[in-house]
Design a protein around this motif. Structure first.
Motif, PDB file in Angstrom:
ATOM      1  N   GLY A  35      23.855  55.135 -10.251  1.00 58.05           N
ATOM      2  CA  GLY A  35      23.764  55.088  -8.799  1.00 58.05           C
ATOM      3  C   GLY A  35      24.994  54.530  -8.115  1.00 58.05           C
ATOM      4  O   GLY A  35      25.184  54.736  -6.917  1.00 58.05           O
ATOM      5  N   HIS A  36      25.847  53.820  -8.856  1.00 54.82           N
ATOM      6  CA  HIS A  36      27.097  53.321  -8.285  1.00 54.82           C
ATOM      7  C   HIS A  36      28.134  54.434  -8.367  1.00 54.82           C
ATOM      8  O   HIS A  36      27.871  55.491  -8.914  1.00 54.82           O
ATOM      9  CB  HIS A  36      27.577  52.096  -9.055  1.00 54.82           C
ATOM     10  N   ARG A  37      29.319  54.187  -7.845  1.00 52.98           N
ATOM     11  CA  ARG A  37      30.394  55.186  -7.910  1.00 52.98           C
ATOM     12  C   ARG A  37      31.366  54.813  -9.029  1.00 52.98           C
ATOM     13  O   ARG A  37      31.610  53.634  -9.288  1.00 52.98           O
ATOM     14  CB  ARG A  37      31.138  55.271  -6.586  1.00 52.98           C
ATOM     15  N   PHE A  38      31.926  55.848  -9.677  1.00 54.79           N
ATOM     16  CA  PHE A  38      32.925  55.608 -10.703  1.00 54.79           C
ATOM     17  C   PHE A  38      34.170  55.008 -10.076  1.00 54.79           C
ATOM     18  O   PHE A  38      34.583  55.413  -8.987  1.00 54.79           O
ATOM     19  CB  PHE A  38      33.308  56.916 -11.408  1.00 54.79           C
ATOM     20  N   PRO A  39      34.793  54.042 -10.760  1.00 63.17           N
ATOM     21  CA  PRO A  39      36.019  53.431 -10.237  1.00 63.17           C
ATOM     22  C   PRO A  39      37.207  54.367 -10.425  1.00 63.17           C
ATOM     23  O   PRO A  39      37.131  55.351 -11.186  1.00 63.17           O
ATOM     24  CB  PRO A  39      36.180  52.187 -11.124  1.00 63.17           C
ATOM     25  N   PRO A  40      38.309  54.048  -9.757  1.00 60.53           N
ATOM     26  CA  PRO A  40      39.520  54.827  -9.992  1.00 60.53           C
ATOM     27  C   PRO A  40      39.985  54.628 -11.440  1.00 60.53           C
ATOM     28  O   PRO A  40      39.706  53.586 -12.047  1.00 60.53           O
ATOM     29  CB  PRO A  40      40.544  54.235  -9.029  1.00 60.53           C
ATOM     30  N   LEU A  41      40.683  55.596 -11.975  1.00 52.89           N
ATOM     31  CA  LEU A  41      41.296  55.422 -13.287  1.00 52.89           C
ATOM     32  C   LEU A  41      42.492  54.478 -13.131  1.00 52.89           C
ATOM     33  O   LEU A  41      43.094  54.405 -12.053  1.00 52.89           O
ATOM     34  CB  LEU A  41      41.760  56.771 -13.833  1.00 52.89           C
ATOM     35  N   PRO A  42      42.841  53.729 -14.185  1.00 51.66           N
ATOM     36  CA  PRO A  42      44.000  52.848 -14.088  1.00 51.66           C
ATOM     37  C   PRO A  42      45.260  53.635 -13.709  1.00 51.66           C
ATOM     38  O   PRO A  42      45.404  54.814 -14.072  1.00 51.66           O
ATOM     39  CB  PRO A  42      44.125  52.274 -15.503  1.00 51.66           C
ATOM     40  N   SER A  43      46.167  53.000 -13.003  1.00 48.90           N
ATOM     41  CA  SER A  43      47.354  53.694 -12.495  1.00 48.90           C
ATOM     42  C   SER A  43      48.230  54.273 -13.600  1.00 48.90           C
ATOM     43  O   SER A  43      48.918  55.264 -13.386  1.00 48.90           O
ATOM     44  CB  SER A  43      48.180  52.764 -11.615  1.00 48.90           C
ATOM     45  N   ASP A  44      48.198  53.689 -14.795  1.00 51.02           N
ATOM     46  CA  ASP A  44      49.030  54.190 -15.889  1.00 51.02           C
ATOM     47  C   ASP A  44      48.301  55.198 -16.778  1.00 51.02           C
ATOM     48  O   ASP A  44      48.828  55.638 -17.787  1.00 51.02           O
ATOM     49  CB  ASP A  44      49.547  53.028 -16.734  1.00 51.02           C
TER      50      ASP A  44
END
Length: 63
Positions: A35-44
């Motif tokens: 139910g939560h949203r996936f976080p951004p992928l790490p910048s690298d």
């Protein structure tokens, strides 16, 4: 129609569990709650989505 196996950052998490980036290096992990949203992928990270590695509640199913 096949079952969805990867999700992009910002999409709703279909099942609580441990997800890995799809870059193939198995070095970026995220523990996510249904139910939560996936976080951004790490910048690298060169990957583009998250894939389920270990489901927290297998009896609930994914998607």
């Amino acid at each position: 129609m096949s079952e969805k196996t990867s999700w992009h950052p910002g999409e709703i998490v279909p099942a609580s569990g441990i997800y890995a980036c799809d870059c193939g290096g198995d070095h970026h992990w995220s523990t996510d709650v249904k139910g939560h949203r996936f976080p951004p992928l790490p910048s690298d990270c060169p990957g583009g989505s998250w894939t389920l590695r270990t489901q927290a509640h297998p009896e609930d199913g994914v998607g």
